[in-house]
Design an enzyme around this catalytic site. Structure first.
Site, mmCIF file in Angstrom:
data_model
loop_
_atom_site.group_PDB
_atom_site.id
_atom_site.type_symbol
_atom_site.label_atom_id
_atom_site.label_comp_id
_atom_site.label_asym_id
_atom_site.label_seq_id
_atom_site.Cartn_x
_atom_site.Cartn_y
_atom_site.Cartn_z
ATOM 1 N N ASN A 127 0.939 -1.732 0.204
ATOM 2 C CA ASN A 127 0.089 0.166 0.418
ATOM 3 C C ASN A 127 0.869 1.278 -0.305
ATOM 4 O O ASN A 127 2.520 1.320 -0.019
ATOM 5 C CB ASN A 127 -0.722 -0.044 0.900
ATOM 6 C CG ASN A 127 -2.454 0.773 0.995
ATOM 7 O OD1 ASN A 127 -2.531 1.591 1.006
ATOM 8 N ND2 ASN A 127 -3.144 0.090 1.301
ATOM 9 N N HIS A 175 22.449 0.906 12.309
ATOM 10 C CA HIS A 175 23.616 1.551 12.359
ATOM 11 C C HIS A 175 24.934 1.563 13.415
ATOM 12 O O HIS A 175 23.925 0.484 14.547
ATOM 13 C CB HIS A 175 23.464 3.145 12.591
ATOM 14 C CG HIS A 175 22.999 3.748 11.464
ATOM 15 N ND1 HIS A 175 23.112 3.343 10.061
ATOM 16 C CD2 HIS A 175 20.928 3.679 10.838
ATOM 17 C CE1 HIS A 175 22.042 4.342 9.469
ATOM 18 N NE2 HIS A 175 20.528 4.003 9.996
ATOM 19 N N GLY A 220 -0.972 -0.711 8.847
ATOM 20 C CA GLY A 220 -0.563 0.618 8.637
ATOM 21 C C GLY A 220 -0.127 0.589 9.027
ATOM 22 O O GLY A 220 0.405 0.557 11.006
ATOM 23 N N THR A 224 10.373 -6.977 16.622
ATOM 24 C CA THR A 224 11.480 -6.897 16.284
ATOM 25 C C THR A 224 12.920 -8.186 16.719
ATOM 26 O O THR A 224 13.668 -8.490 16.597
ATOM 27 C CB THR A 224 12.247 -6.344 18.193
ATOM 28 O OG1 THR A 224 11.330 -7.321 19.255
ATOM 29 C CG2 THR A 224 11.837 -4.568 18.220
ATOM 30 N N ARG A 232 3.560 -8.748 20.253
ATOM 31 C CA ARG A 232 4.164 -10.144 20.771
ATOM 32 C C ARG A 232 3.085 -11.274 20.921
ATOM 33 O O ARG A 232 1.725 -10.499 19.863
ATOM 34 C CB ARG A 232 3.884 -9.392 22.413
ATOM 35 C CG ARG A 232 5.009 -9.030 23.483
ATOM 36 C CD ARG A 232 6.270 -10.101 23.877
ATOM 37 N NE ARG A 232 7.040 -9.139 24.916
ATOM 38 C CZ ARG A 232 7.856 -8.837 23.964
ATOM 39 N NH1 ARG A 232 8.718 -9.066 23.346
ATOM 40 N NH2 ARG A 232 8.935 -8.404 25.395
#
Length: 185
Positions: free
Chosen positions: A86, A116, A143, A166, A181
Site C-alpha cells: 500500500n 547503524h 499499516g 524485533t 508479542r
C-alpha cells in the site's frame, strides 16, 4: 589478499560505510526509478514503473506497489506473485528482502535491514551492517508496522497495525505492540 568492496561487505553482513561512492551510485539509480514510479499519472493504475521492475531482484506476476514507495537500492528486493504494498511503504534493502506470494503490506509499513553502529564516531562515519528480512506467503502486515533487520515472518502470520517487530514471528501467529508479542486469536 583482495580487499572487499563496501558493497561486498554489505552483502556479507559485515560493517561497511554507506558513504561509499559505489553504494551512493546505486542509491541514485534507485531514486530515478522511484521518481518514475511515484510520479505516474494518478488516473492510470499501473502496478509499477518499468524502471523499478527492472531494478528489483525479482517481481512475480500481478504485484502492485502503490505510490509513493521508497527503497534504498531495489536490487535486493524479491516480490513473489500477487504481493501488494500500500502507499507509503519503505524498504531499506541493504540486505535481501523477500516477500512471499499473496502477502499484503498496509500503508506506511517499513522494513529496515540496516543497523547503524552504536559507537557515535563510527555511526558518524556511516558504519552500518545489514541483515535480511524474510516475509512468508499470505502474510498481512497492518499499516504503520515496522519490521527490523534479521527478522523472518512465517507463512500466514498477521502483524497488527503500528507494531514493531524485533524478532521472528511463527507461521500463522498474530503479533501486536511494541515490541510485537503474540496474542491468541
Amino acid at each position: 589478499m583482495t580487499r572487499m568492496s563496501e558493497k561486498d561487505k554489505m552483502r556479507a553482513g559485515a560493517w561497511y560505510t554507506c558513504h561509499d561512492p559505489e553504494l551512493l551510485h546505486m542509491q541514485a539509480r534507485a531514486r530515478m526509478a522511484l521518481h518514475q514510479h511515484n510520479t505516474q499519472a494518478p488516473d492510470v493504475r499501473v502496478a509499477m514503473g518499468a524502471e523499478l521492475r527492472q531494478l528489483m531482484a525479482h517481481v512475480g506476476e500481478d504485484v502492485m506497489i502503490e505510490a509513493p514507495f521508497h527503497c534504498a537500492y531495489g536490487e535486493n528486493i524479491t516480490l513473489h506473485a500477487h504481493v501488494y504494498l500500500n502507499s507509503g511503504c519503505v524498504i531499506l534493502d541493504t540486505a535481501p528482502v523477500i516477500i512471499g506470494a499473496h502477502s499484503m503490506l498496509g500503508p506506511h509499513v517499513q522494513l529496515y535491514c540496516p543497523e547503524h553502529h552504536k559507537d557515535r564516531s563510527k555511526r558518524r562515519a556511516g558504519l552500518e551492517q545489514a541483515r535480511p528480512i524474510t516475509i512468508g506467503q499470505d502474510v498481512w502486515i497492518g499499516g504503520g508496522a515496522i519490521v527490523l533487520s534479521g527478522v523472518s515472518i512465517g507463512d500466514g502470520a498477521i502483524i497488527g497495525a503500528g507494531s514493531v517487530v524485533t524478532r521472528d514471528v511463527h507461521a500463522r501467529a498474530t503479533v501486536v505492540g511494541n515490541p510485537a508479542r503474540p496474542i491468541s486469536t
